[in-house]
Write an enzyme that holds these catalytic residues in place. Structure first.
Site, PDB file in Angstrom:
ATOM      1  N   SER A   1       0.867  -1.185   0.000  1.00  0.00           N
ATOM      2  CA  SER A   1       0.000   0.000   0.000  1.00  0.00           C
ATOM      3  C   SER A   1       0.899   1.229   0.000  1.00  0.00           C
ATOM      4  O   SER A   1       2.048   1.158   0.446  1.00  0.00           O
ATOM      5  CB  SER A   1      -0.937  -0.011   1.210  1.00  0.00           C
ATOM      6  OG  SER A   1      -0.224  -0.169   2.415  1.00  0.00           O
TER       7      SER A   1
ATOM      8  N   GLU B   1       1.310   5.523   0.595  1.00  0.00           N
ATOM      9  CA  GLU B   1       0.775   6.732   1.233  1.00  0.00           C
ATOM     10  C   GLU B   1       1.266   7.981   0.513  1.00  0.00           C
ATOM     11  O   GLU B   1       2.440   8.083   0.164  1.00  0.00           O
ATOM     12  CB  GLU B   1       1.225   6.746   2.703  1.00  0.00           C
ATOM     13  CG  GLU B   1       0.690   7.925   3.478  1.00  0.00           C
ATOM     14  CD  GLU B   1       0.976   7.793   4.969  1.00  0.00           C
ATOM     15  OE1 GLU B   1       0.758   6.711   5.558  1.00  0.00           O
ATOM     16  OE2 GLU B   1       1.434   8.794   5.548  1.00  0.00           O
TER      17      GLU B   1
ATOM     18  N   THR C   1      -2.823  11.518   3.362  1.00  0.00           N
ATOM     19  CA  THR C   1      -2.789  12.044   4.726  1.00  0.00           C
ATOM     20  C   THR C   1      -3.667  13.284   4.843  1.00  0.00           C
ATOM     21  O   THR C   1      -4.037  13.923   3.858  1.00  0.00           O
ATOM     22  CB  THR C   1      -1.359  12.432   5.155  1.00  0.00           C
ATOM     23  OG1 THR C   1      -0.896  13.475   4.297  1.00  0.00           O
ATOM     24  CG2 THR C   1      -0.424  11.242   5.075  1.00  0.00           C
TER      25      THR C   1
ATOM     26  N   ALA D   1      -3.576  17.208  10.661  1.00  0.00           N
ATOM     27  CA  ALA D   1      -4.438  17.629  11.757  1.00  0.00           C
ATOM     28  C   ALA D   1      -4.206  19.115  11.998  1.00  0.00           C
ATOM     29  O   ALA D   1      -3.075  19.600  11.918  1.00  0.00           O
ATOM     30  CB  ALA D   1      -4.116  16.833  13.015  1.00  0.00           C
TER      31      ALA D   1
ATOM     32  N   GLY E   1      -4.173  12.288  15.706  1.00  0.00           N
ATOM     33  CA  GLY E   1      -3.518  13.533  15.287  1.00  0.00           C
ATOM     34  C   GLY E   1      -2.679  14.067  16.428  1.00  0.00           C
ATOM     35  O   GLY E   1      -2.892  13.718  17.594  1.00  0.00           O
ATOM     36  N   ASP E   2      -1.692  14.882  16.082  1.00  0.00           N
ATOM     37  CA  ASP E   2      -0.837  15.475  17.117  1.00  0.00           C
ATOM     38  C   ASP E   2      -1.599  16.577  17.842  1.00  0.00           C
ATOM     39  O   ASP E   2      -2.377  17.304  17.229  1.00  0.00           O
ATOM     40  CB  ASP E   2       0.438  16.046  16.489  1.00  0.00           C
ATOM     41  CG  ASP E   2       1.395  14.929  16.097  1.00  0.00           C
ATOM     42  OD1 ASP E   2       1.449  13.915  16.824  1.00  0.00           O
ATOM     43  OD2 ASP E   2       2.070  15.070  15.065  1.00  0.00           O
TER      44      ASP E   2
ATOM     45  N   TYR F   1       3.351   2.000  16.940  1.00  0.00           N
ATOM     46  CA  TYR F   1       4.668   2.605  17.152  1.00  0.00           C
ATOM     47  C   TYR F   1       5.656   1.596  17.740  1.00  0.00           C
ATOM     48  O   TYR F   1       5.740   1.436  18.958  1.00  0.00           O
ATOM     49  CB  TYR F   1       4.528   3.817  18.092  1.00  0.00           C
ATOM     50  CG  TYR F   1       3.559   4.828  17.539  1.00  0.00           C
ATOM     51  CD1 TYR F   1       4.000   5.848  16.717  1.00  0.00           C
ATOM     52  CD2 TYR F   1       2.187   4.718  17.772  1.00  0.00           C
ATOM     53  CE1 TYR F   1       3.106   6.757  16.157  1.00  0.00           C
ATOM     54  CE2 TYR F   1       1.279   5.609  17.221  1.00  0.00           C
ATOM     55  CZ  TYR F   1       1.752   6.623  16.414  1.00  0.00           C
ATOM     56  OH  TYR F   1       0.862   7.509  15.848  1.00  0.00           O
TER      57      TYR F   1
ATOM     58  N   HIS G   1       5.147   5.523  21.034  1.00  0.00           N
ATOM     59  CA  HIS G   1       4.690   6.884  20.742  1.00  0.00           C
ATOM     60  C   HIS G   1       5.287   7.844  21.781  1.00  0.00           C
ATOM     61  O   HIS G   1       5.345   7.521  22.965  1.00  0.00           O
ATOM     62  CB  HIS G   1       3.155   6.920  20.796  1.00  0.00           C
ATOM     63  CG  HIS G   1       2.578   8.235  20.399  1.00  0.00           C
ATOM     64  ND1 HIS G   1       2.249   9.219  21.308  1.00  0.00           N
ATOM     65  CD2 HIS G   1       2.312   8.755  19.171  1.00  0.00           C
ATOM     66  CE1 HIS G   1       1.772  10.275  20.651  1.00  0.00           C
ATOM     67  NE2 HIS G   1       1.800  10.012  19.363  1.00  0.00           N
TER      68      HIS G   1
ATOM     69  N   ALA H   1       3.490   8.343  25.162  1.00  0.00           N
ATOM     70  CA  ALA H   1       3.027   7.181  25.944  1.00  0.00           C
ATOM     71  C   ALA H   1       3.727   7.109  27.299  1.00  0.00           C
ATOM     72  O   ALA H   1       4.911   7.426  27.408  1.00  0.00           O
ATOM     73  CB  ALA H   1       3.270   5.902  25.160  1.00  0.00           C
TER      74      ALA H   1
ATOM     75  N   ASP I   1       1.334   1.877  25.795  1.00  0.00           N
ATOM     76  CA  ASP I   1       1.132   2.161  24.371  1.00  0.00           C
ATOM     77  C   ASP I   1       0.567   0.928  23.648  1.00  0.00           C
ATOM     78  O   ASP I   1      -0.320   1.034  22.802  1.00  0.00           O
ATOM     79  CB  ASP I   1       2.488   2.562  23.759  1.00  0.00           C
ATOM     80  CG  ASP I   1       2.345   3.513  22.582  1.00  0.00           C
ATOM     81  OD1 ASP I   1       1.331   4.249  22.513  1.00  0.00           O
ATOM     82  OD2 ASP I   1       3.245   3.523  21.728  1.00  0.00           O
TER      83      ASP I   1
ATOM     84  N   PHE J   1      12.873  15.329  10.962  1.00  0.00           N
ATOM     85  CA  PHE J   1      11.585  14.704  11.202  1.00  0.00           C
ATOM     86  C   PHE J   1      11.673  13.656  12.318  1.00  0.00           C
ATOM     87  O   PHE J   1      10.785  13.581  13.176  1.00  0.00           O
ATOM     88  CB  PHE J   1      11.097  14.083   9.891  1.00  0.00           C
ATOM     89  CG  PHE J   1       9.678  13.647   9.946  1.00  0.00           C
ATOM     90  CD1 PHE J   1       8.684  14.557  10.252  1.00  0.00           C
ATOM     91  CD2 PHE J   1       9.325  12.329   9.715  1.00  0.00           C
ATOM     92  CE1 PHE J   1       7.359  14.164  10.323  1.00  0.00           C
ATOM     93  CE2 PHE J   1       8.006  11.919   9.786  1.00  0.00           C
ATOM     94  CZ  PHE J   1       7.023  12.850  10.082  1.00  0.00           C
TER      95      PHE J   1
ATOM     96  N   HIS K   1       3.642  -1.157   3.821  1.00  0.00           N
ATOM     97  CA  HIS K   1       3.071   0.167   3.548  1.00  0.00           C
ATOM     98  C   HIS K   1       4.234   1.121   3.286  1.00  0.00           C
ATOM     99  O   HIS K   1       5.212   1.122   4.038  1.00  0.00           O
ATOM    100  CB  HIS K   1       2.270   0.629   4.774  1.00  0.00           C
ATOM    101  CG  HIS K   1       1.573   1.948   4.601  1.00  0.00           C
ATOM    102  ND1 HIS K   1       0.393   2.083   3.900  1.00  0.00           N
ATOM    103  CD2 HIS K   1       1.889   3.202   5.032  1.00  0.00           C
ATOM    104  CE1 HIS K   1       0.002   3.355   3.925  1.00  0.00           C
ATOM    105  NE2 HIS K   1       0.898   4.052   4.598  1.00  0.00           N
TER     106      HIS K   1
ATOM    107  N   ARG L   1       6.728  10.445  -4.252  1.00  0.00           N
ATOM    108  CA  ARG L   1       7.668  10.084  -5.314  1.00  0.00           C
ATOM    109  C   ARG L   1       7.499   8.600  -5.619  1.00  0.00           C
ATOM    110  O   ARG L   1       7.089   7.831  -4.757  1.00  0.00           O
ATOM    111  CB  ARG L   1       9.126  10.315  -4.895  1.00  0.00           C
ATOM    112  CG  ARG L   1       9.415  11.553  -4.125  1.00  0.00           C
ATOM    113  CD  ARG L   1       9.570  12.770  -4.962  1.00  0.00           C
ATOM    114  NE  ARG L   1      10.240  12.537  -6.227  1.00  0.00           N
ATOM    115  CZ  ARG L   1      10.657  13.521  -7.010  1.00  0.00           C
ATOM    116  NH1 ARG L   1      10.478  14.770  -6.659  1.00  0.00           N
ATOM    117  NH2 ARG L   1      11.236  13.269  -8.149  1.00  0.00           N
TER     118      ARG L   1
END
Ligand code: FAD
Length: 287
Positions: free
Chosen positions: A16, A18, A49, A52, A109-110, A142, A146, A149, A155, A213, A264, A270
């Site tokens: 899949s 994203e 995506t 949020a 969402g964050d 995660y 996360h 958590a 978590d 990131f 995924h 790209r």
């Protein structure tokens, strides 16, 4: 060993992809070129995506609609609950269902900076969606825990709640330490999670952006990854792509040998790296 690997790779792998809503016209062109190319690999679904708190939900929806119309692929919008009321979420879900959308990636969402305890977590969103209609739902997991958590165990229990609320699979945050994914998969099984824990693969072509990131996400950047990009962070894009693809291909082959059948990809809109990795996994264009 290479021959043996290739034999293993003839199995049935599901992928899949994203994507994210592009910000400019030229990025939009890149996105469509990528979707067109990757659609040939007949992914089990593609997802788009939703940032949020960004107010771009309409763009997520319109890209999903266009993907369905232009490619006929199963397209899943991401939906977050941190920035909407329950009534709004029910209305969005109903609208999606009425437009033929059957798959959703359900997220909390964050939290915005300074926010208190949220009113809803992702498990609440899964339950709400299931009340509206019988969606196929993916949720987030995660392997390296996360950032908010209380503990890895807490978590994990929260992930189980999302599955128990009706989620069909979990897609992981990206990772580079394959062992941490495999241990996490074992812990999910031990706690009674039967749903697939689909590894989220981030093909890295921009090492500098990755470092930025990864800082927000708790994802470990192993020493070997630093070493592979050492000295080429500003080098020619093609060179960086080749190094990035080789890293993801190595990871994907280990995962495949460990019995992983679903992958995924965080494509970053790209196609080059993702296509190469899929190809190596034995995923080929289908008529
Ligand atoms: P939850 O599962 O609700 O968990 C959030 C935190 O709260 C965790 O620490 C968990 O342990 C804890 N928790 C859960 N339930 C409870 C409870 N009842 N009581 C106390 N604590 C609890 N973000 C976007 O904005 N848009 C996207 O499109 C998007 N797509 C993503 C796709 C994937 C595959 C992944 C892995 C992440 C994505 N994210 C996206 C990021 C995600 O929104 C953030 O990581 C967010 O902070 C957590 O979302 P969640 O759905 O995992 O939340």
């Amino acid at each position: 060993a290479l021959n043996q690997n290739l034999a293993e790779l003839s199995g049935d792998i599901n992928v899949s992809f994203e994507f994210f809503p592009p910000a400019t016209e030229s990025m939009e062109q890149t996105l469509w070129n990528s979707i067109e190319r990757l659609s040939k690999l007949k992914p089990s679904f593609v997802s788009v995506t939703y940032g949020a708190n960004s107010g771009t939900r309409d763009r997520t929806h319109s890209i999903i609609k266009d993907i369905k119309e232009r490619t006929g692929l199963v397209a899943a919008p991401h939906l977050t609950c941190v920035d909407a009321t329950r009534d709004e979420l029910r209305a969005i879900a109903k609208d999606y269902w009425d437009n033929g959308i059957r798959n959703i990636v359900a997220l909390r969402g964050d939290l915005p900076p300074g926010a208190g305890k949220p009113e809803m977590y992702a498990n609440d969103l899964v339950a709400l969606l299931k009340e509206v209609a019988d969606f196929d739902i993916s949720v987030a997991a995660y392997p390296e825990v996360h950032p908010e958590a209380k503990s890895a165990q807490a978590d994990l229990l929260h992930l189980k709640r999302k599955i128990d609320a009706g989620a069909n699979r979990a897609i992981t945050q990206f990772f580079f330490d394959v062992e941490s994914y495999l241990r996490f998969r074992d812990r999910c099984a031990a706690i009674g999670i039967e749903a697939e824990i689909v590894p989220g693969i981030l093909p890295v072509s921009n090492y500098k952006n990755l470092l930025k990131f990864a800082g927000f996400t708790n994802v470990k950047i192993p020493q070997w990854l630093h070493q592979r990009f050492e000295g080429i962070a500003d080098d020619d894009q093609m060179t960086r792509n080749m190094v990035g693809a080789s890293i993801a291909i190595d990871m994907a082959r280990v995962l495949s040998r460990e019995g992983v059948k679903d992958f995924h990809f965080y494509t970053l809109n790209r196609s080059e790296l993702t296509y190469a990795i899929c190809h190596t996994l034995g995923v080929r264009p289908k008529a």
